[in-house]
Design a protein around this motif. Sequence first.
Motif, PDB file in Angstrom:
ATOM      1  N   MET A   1      16.483 -32.620  14.625  1.00  0.00           N
ATOM      2  CA  MET A   1      15.337 -33.037  15.382  1.00  0.00           C
ATOM      3  C   MET A   1      14.994 -34.476  14.987  1.00  0.00           C
ATOM      4  SD  MET A   1      12.501 -30.998  17.153  1.00  0.00           S
ATOM      5  CE  MET A   1      12.801 -29.315  16.967  1.00  0.00           C
ATOM      6  N   ASN A   6      12.104 -34.611  19.342  1.00  0.00           N
ATOM      7  CA  ASN A   6      13.149 -34.302  20.313  1.00  0.00           C
ATOM      8  C   ASN A   6      14.326 -33.612  19.623  1.00  0.00           C
ATOM      9  OD1 ASN A   6      11.802 -35.426  22.521  1.00  0.00           O
ATOM     10  ND2 ASN A   6      12.573 -37.471  22.049  1.00  0.00           N
ATOM     11  N   ALA A   7      14.859 -32.589  20.270  1.00  0.00           N
ATOM     12  CA  ALA A   7      16.005 -31.861  19.730  1.00  0.00           C
ATOM     13  C   ALA A   7      17.252 -32.731  19.795  1.00  0.00           C
ATOM     14  CB  ALA A   7      16.223 -30.576  20.516  1.00  0.00           C
ATOM     15  N   ASP A  11      23.936 -28.027  22.854  1.00  0.00           N
ATOM     16  CA  ASP A  11      23.830 -26.645  23.316  1.00  0.00           C
ATOM     17  C   ASP A  11      25.042 -25.840  22.860  1.00  0.00           C
ATOM     18  OD1 ASP A  11      21.437 -27.048  24.641  1.00  0.00           O
ATOM     19  OD2 ASP A  11      22.381 -27.414  26.585  1.00  0.00           O
ATOM     20  N   GLU A  26      17.656 -17.376  21.833  1.00  0.00           N
ATOM     21  CA  GLU A  26      16.577 -17.949  22.652  1.00  0.00           C
ATOM     22  C   GLU A  26      15.298 -17.120  22.550  1.00  0.00           C
ATOM     23  OE1 GLU A  26      17.463 -19.447  26.633  1.00  0.00           O
ATOM     24  OE2 GLU A  26      19.596 -19.286  26.104  1.00  0.00           O
ATOM     25  N   GLU A 122      16.346 -23.143  15.850  1.00  0.00           N
ATOM     26  CA  GLU A 122      16.037 -24.533  16.181  1.00  0.00           C
ATOM     27  C   GLU A 122      16.452 -24.826  17.612  1.00  0.00           C
ATOM     28  OE1 GLU A 122      17.333 -27.453  13.357  1.00  0.00           O
ATOM     29  OE2 GLU A 122      15.784 -26.799  11.950  1.00  0.00           O
ATOM     30  N   PRO A 123      15.696 -25.686  18.296  1.00  0.00           N
ATOM     31  CA  PRO A 123      16.001 -26.012  19.691  1.00  0.00           C
ATOM     32  C   PRO A 123      17.211 -26.934  19.817  1.00  0.00           C
ATOM     33  CG  PRO A 123      14.164 -27.333  18.930  1.00  0.00           C
ATOM     34  CD  PRO A 123      14.494 -26.384  17.816  1.00  0.00           C
ATOM     35  N   THR A 124      17.836 -26.876  20.996  1.00  0.00           N
ATOM     36  CA  THR A 124      18.944 -27.770  21.326  1.00  0.00           C
ATOM     37  C   THR A 124      18.487 -28.760  22.397  1.00  0.00           C
ATOM     38  OG1 THR A 124      19.782 -26.360  23.103  1.00  0.00           O
ATOM     39  CG2 THR A 124      20.611 -25.921  20.869  1.00  0.00           C
ATOM     40  N   ARG A 125      19.327 -29.733  22.677  1.00  0.00           N
ATOM     41  CA  ARG A 125      18.999 -30.752  23.687  1.00  0.00           C
ATOM     42  C   ARG A 125      18.682 -30.145  25.051  1.00  0.00           C
ATOM     43  NH1 ARG A 125      23.669 -35.307  22.714  1.00  0.00           N
ATOM     44  NH2 ARG A 125      22.946 -35.963  20.658  1.00  0.00           N
ATOM     45  N   GLY A 127      17.359 -27.224  25.722  1.00  0.00           N
ATOM     46  CA  GLY A 127      16.309 -26.217  25.728  1.00  0.00           C
ATOM     47  C   GLY A 127      16.751 -24.842  25.271  1.00  0.00           C
ATOM     48  N   LYS A 128      17.939 -24.720  24.730  1.00  0.00           N
ATOM     49  CA  LYS A 128      18.410 -23.448  24.180  1.00  0.00           C
ATOM     50  C   LYS A 128      17.948 -23.353  22.724  1.00  0.00           C
ATOM     51  CE  LYS A 128      20.881 -22.654  27.901  1.00  0.00           C
ATOM     52  NZ  LYS A 128      20.454 -21.690  28.862  1.00  0.00           N
ATOM     53  N   ALA A 129      18.461 -22.378  21.983  1.00  0.00           N
ATOM     54  CA  ALA A 129      18.124 -22.231  20.568  1.00  0.00           C
ATOM     55  C   ALA A 129      19.369 -21.807  19.807  1.00  0.00           C
ATOM     56  CB  ALA A 129      17.020 -21.206  20.376  1.00  0.00           C
TER      57      ALA A 129
END
Length: 143
Positions: A1, A6-7, A11, A26, A122-125, A127-129
Amino acid sequence: MTQDGNATRIDPFVTPVSAFFWEGAENGELLGQQCAQCASRWHPPRPMCPKCHSTDQRHVKLSGRGVVYSWTMPLHPFPFGFTSPPIVALIDLEEGMRIVSNVVGVNPTEMRDGLEVEAAFEPTRGGKAVPVFKPRMSQGIEA
């Protein structure tokens, strides 16, 4: 991050076999597979039981608790999708399987084999996790 929140992680690569795992992430759940024939559990996702080769399986929620078996920090080349070198670890889960993931929330000077950890996400670019692990509170570890 990044510092602005921002992630930076990329993904995950989702396949028909691994889709359940990433959907669980997710939703904040760490999921594994269990054979309906021999009751073995495994990770990473695969289409058949690695022990008896049955394709009759179910998805099971895992505790997310484990112990660091071994770890490293890749420095060169610098890992894509990270703002600092990640701690990459083999985690022995309470359910008897091993998972490769990142350990977050720990100063690298305090990282060690045998560290008790628990799953976080943790989030990805996109919007996934993705599942990561952090030290359990009782460890007295500094971030």
